[in-house]
Design an enzyme around this catalytic site. Structure first.
Site, PDB file in Angstrom:
ATOM      1  N   GLY A 248       0.735  -1.257   0.000  1.00 34.28           N
ATOM      2  CA  GLY A 248       0.000   0.000   0.000  1.00 34.28           C
ATOM      3  C   GLY A 248       0.761   1.301   0.000  1.00 34.28           C
ATOM      4  CD  GLU A 290       0.270  -8.984   0.975  1.00 37.73           C
ATOM      5  OE1 GLU A 290       0.714 -10.133   0.894  1.00 37.73           O
ATOM      6  OE2 GLU A 290      -0.932  -8.730   1.147  1.00 37.73           O
ATOM      7  N   PRO A 291       4.446  -5.055  -0.882  1.00 36.94           N
ATOM      8  CG  PRO A 291       6.628  -4.238  -1.084  1.00 36.94           C
ATOM      9  CD  PRO A 291       5.799  -5.220  -0.309  1.00 36.94           C
ATOM     10  NE  ARG A 330      -3.431   3.186 -11.430  1.00 36.67           N
ATOM     11  CZ  ARG A 330      -3.197   4.318 -10.824  1.00 36.67           C
ATOM     12  NH1 ARG A 330      -2.608   5.313 -11.464  1.00 36.67           N
ATOM     13  NH2 ARG A 330      -3.547   4.486  -9.568  1.00 36.67           N
ATOM     14  CE1 TYR A 334      -9.410   2.066  -9.659  1.00 38.09           C
ATOM     15  CE2 TYR A 334      -7.331   2.354 -10.794  1.00 38.09           C
ATOM     16  CZ  TYR A 334      -8.285   1.529 -10.241  1.00 38.09           C
ATOM     17  OH  TYR A 334      -8.097   0.176 -10.261  1.00 38.09           O
ATOM     18  CB  CYS A 361     -14.797   3.731 -30.472  1.00 34.94           C
ATOM     19  SG  CYS A 361     -13.893   3.541 -31.986  1.00 34.94           S
ATOM     20  CE1 TYR A 391      -2.174  -3.164  -8.767  1.00 33.60           C
ATOM     21  CE2 TYR A 391      -1.045  -1.208  -7.973  1.00 33.60           C
ATOM     22  CZ  TYR A 391      -1.513  -2.485  -7.760  1.00 33.60           C
ATOM     23  OH  TYR A 391      -1.305  -3.094  -6.551  1.00 33.60           O
TER      24      TYR A 391
HETATM   25  N1  LLP Z   1      -1.696  -6.932  -0.918  1.00 35.26           N
HETATM   26  C1  LLP Z   1      -3.006  -6.981  -1.165  1.00 35.26           C
HETATM   27  C2  LLP Z   1      -3.827  -7.940  -0.457  1.00 35.26           C
HETATM   28  C3  LLP Z   1      -3.571  -6.110  -2.106  1.00 35.26           C
HETATM   29  O1  LLP Z   1      -4.877  -6.160  -2.329  1.00 35.26           O
HETATM   30  C4  LLP Z   1      -2.754  -5.184  -2.794  1.00 35.26           C
HETATM   31  C5  LLP Z   1      -3.318  -4.280  -3.791  1.00 35.26           C
HETATM   32  C6  LLP Z   1      -1.372  -5.184  -2.516  1.00 35.26           C
HETATM   33  C7  LLP Z   1      -0.883  -6.062  -1.568  1.00 35.26           C
HETATM   34  C8  LLP Z   1      -0.411  -4.262  -3.196  1.00 35.26           C
HETATM   35  O2  LLP Z   1      -0.693  -2.940  -2.905  1.00 35.26           O
HETATM   36  P1  LLP Z   1       0.262  -1.776  -3.457  1.00 35.26           P
HETATM   37  O3  LLP Z   1       1.574  -1.834  -2.697  1.00 35.26           O
HETATM   38  O4  LLP Z   1       0.469  -2.015  -4.910  1.00 35.26           O
HETATM   39  O5  LLP Z   1      -0.488  -0.535  -3.185  1.00 35.26           O
HETATM   40  N2  LLP Z   1      -5.641  -1.069  -9.549  1.00 35.26           N
HETATM   41  C9  LLP Z   1      -5.457  -0.075  -8.506  1.00 35.26           C
HETATM   42  C10 LLP Z   1      -4.727  -0.651  -7.317  1.00 35.26           C
HETATM   43  C11 LLP Z   1      -5.415  -1.852  -6.737  1.00 35.26           C
HETATM   44  C12 LLP Z   1      -4.675  -2.384  -5.554  1.00 35.26           C
HETATM   45  C13 LLP Z   1      -5.215  -3.702  -5.166  1.00 35.26           C
HETATM   46  N3  LLP Z   1      -4.527  -4.342  -4.108  1.00 35.26           N
HETATM   47  C14 LLP Z   1      -4.717   1.115  -9.081  1.00 35.26           C
HETATM   48  O6  LLP Z   1      -4.418   1.109 -10.273  1.00 35.26           O
HETATM   49  O7  LLP Z   1      -4.446   2.083  -8.373  1.00 35.26           O
END
Ligand code: LLP
Length: 432
Positions: A248, A290-291, A330, A334, A361, A391
């Site tokens: 996150g 888990e980044p 994205r 979003y 389109c 993403y």
């Molecule tokens: N662990 C779990 C359980 C998750 O659901 C996620 C992201 C991560 C780790 C990794 O999070 P990060 O470090 O990448 O923030 N499609 C969206 C982002 C969806 C994130 C979903 N889960 C976007 O484009 O912003």
């Protein structure tokens, strides 16, 4: 510039990972994803080093493959000593084919089918991250058929709102993910897991959201999870060996986004964990995080070629490019912000404002609105959109039957294709 792998060279061209993006666009054609392998390694090392400094032995960071998933990424992640998180058989299969050791993989998803569970157990997945009681019982049953005792973590919903956008806000009680502490379901599922013959409960997991800058969010979730661990010790005499705090951490898409010091953040989280474990007299758990985004986002950049400029007097200007929401959905999904440049005109004054739009389109096919660009922008120019490593490719589609762009990896001044450009034949591959 928003990341130090970007610069402007003597020709006035944007350089990425030290290489001329205009030359790369010529050589590999556009649209084109670039990935800076050295930046991925750098980002991995920030986590790996912080983990060895601040957390107990056996703690390690894992890469969330959903951010960007193709074989080469897993080779890099493995070399950098990280584990991985997979959410589907597709991601798992990619990891397997890249030679990634699955014992260091955690299998997520809020709906794993029996086939998914069977495949994962057969390929000796390290841990399942279990989302619900239904799934827990199914894993127990399938593990019994394979005569294995399957290690799992339980996904717990800590009830935190991390102030990010709704679609990625996952830690609240009202979420499709996990079992909530507030409702008593987290306590209940723990009791069930501890009794199952073919399940080894190895600890707990939580994930509160994505693109989070507020360091307090992670400290609060560590706090809630450690209290939960204490409660489970009191209730069941069970001490969780692993605490997975999810992913996150946010990244900078524009100059307005804050810089986040991940090492410092992790040291603060570790301080909280040490304090709580001492207070509650519980053994320090092994920590997993888990980044995804913060490993790959700033290692990616997308190149496009300008097709047309449309000036609508007193309304708006449009710059159309040869990609769009198919390679980067994205903004459409979003309203995400991005920084974009005309890569071959970096030293020109930005005296023009336009929306950069794709070729699909659909009016919502926008990469970014109101982007300052040089007024000389014209057909044939190269547009670079920064920070597209997370993403983008992983969320790309073939809408309008557009072939997906290739991924070219950059490292030590060299470039090479690591994912091929889709061809028209690829587009009809499964049509009968
Ligand atoms: N662990 C779990 C359980 C998750 O659901 C996620 C992201 C991560 C780790 C990794 O999070 P990060 O470090 O990448 O923030 N499609 C969206 C982002 C969806 C994130 C979903 N889960 C976007 O484009 O912003």
């Amino acid at each position: 510039m928003i990341c130090n792998n970007l610069s402007v060279n003597e020709k006035g061209h944007l350089a990425f990972a030290g290489q001329d993006t205009v030359e790369l666009a010529k050589e590999y054609k556009t649209p084109l994803y670039l990935i800076d392998e050295d930046r991925i390694r750098y980002n991995c090392r920030v986590y790996v080093n912080a983990f060895s400094k601040y957390f107990s032995n056996g703690s390690y960071p894992i890469y969330a493959g959903k951010a960007n998933c193709f074989k080469r990424i897993y080779e890099i992640i493995k070399e950098e000593g990280m584990g991985c998180d997979v959410v589907s058989l597709g991601e798992m299969y990619t990891a397997i084919k890249a030679g990634f050791p699955l014992e260091k993989a955690f299998f997520h998803s809020n709906n794993k089918t029996d086939d998914d569970i069977d495949f994962a157990i057969e390929h000796k997945i390290g841990h399942f991250v279990v989302d619900s009681k239904d799934e827990l019982l199914a894993i127990n049953e399938i593990a019994a058929k394979h005569c294995v005792k399957q290690k799992i973590l339980l996904r717990i919903t800590p009830g935190i709102d991390p102030h990010t956008y709704e679609a990625v806000n996952t830690g609240k009680v009202d979420s499709k993910f996990g079992s909530a502490i507030q409702t008593g379901q987290a306590q209940e599922i723990t009791g069930v897991a501890l009794k199952l013959e073919n399940i080894v409960l190895d600890g707990f997991h939580c994930h509160v959201g994505s693109q989070v800058f507020d360091s307090d969010t992670f400290i609060r979730s560590a706090d809630i999870m450690l209290r939960f661990i204490r409660d489970m010790k009191e209730k069941y005499g069970y001490v969780a060996p692993i605490l997975n705090l999810g992913g996150g951490y946010g990244v900078r898409y524009t100059e307005n986004d804050p810089v986040i010091d991940i090492d410092k953040n992790i040291s603060l989280v570790s301080g909280k964990i040490n304090e709580m474990c001492e207070k509650y007299a519980i053994d320090l758990p092994k920590i997993v995080m888990e980044p995804g985004r913060s490993i790959v986002a700033d290692a990616g950049l997308t190149l496009y070629t300008v097709g047309s400029i449309k000036r609508i007097p007193e309304y708006k200007n449009y710059v159309s490019i040869d990609g769009g929401m198919t390679d980067n959905p994205r903004y459409a999904l979003y309203g995400s912000t991005y920084t974009a440049f005309v890569a071959n005109k970096m030293n020109e004054e930005k005296d023009f404002c336009a929306s950069i739009v794709g070729r699909c389109c659909e009016s919502g096919d926008i990469i970014q609105e109101n982007v300052p660009l040089p007024s000389t922008v014209q057909r044939g120019d190269t547009i670079a959109v920064l920070t597209t490593g997370a993403y983008n490719y992983s969320m790309s589609s073939n809408y309008n039957r557009l072939p997906k762009p290739p991924i070219v990896a950059l490292s030590n001044g060299e470039s090479r294709v690591v994912v091929k450009r889709e061809t028209l034949e690829d587009i009809i591959r499964n049509d009968i």
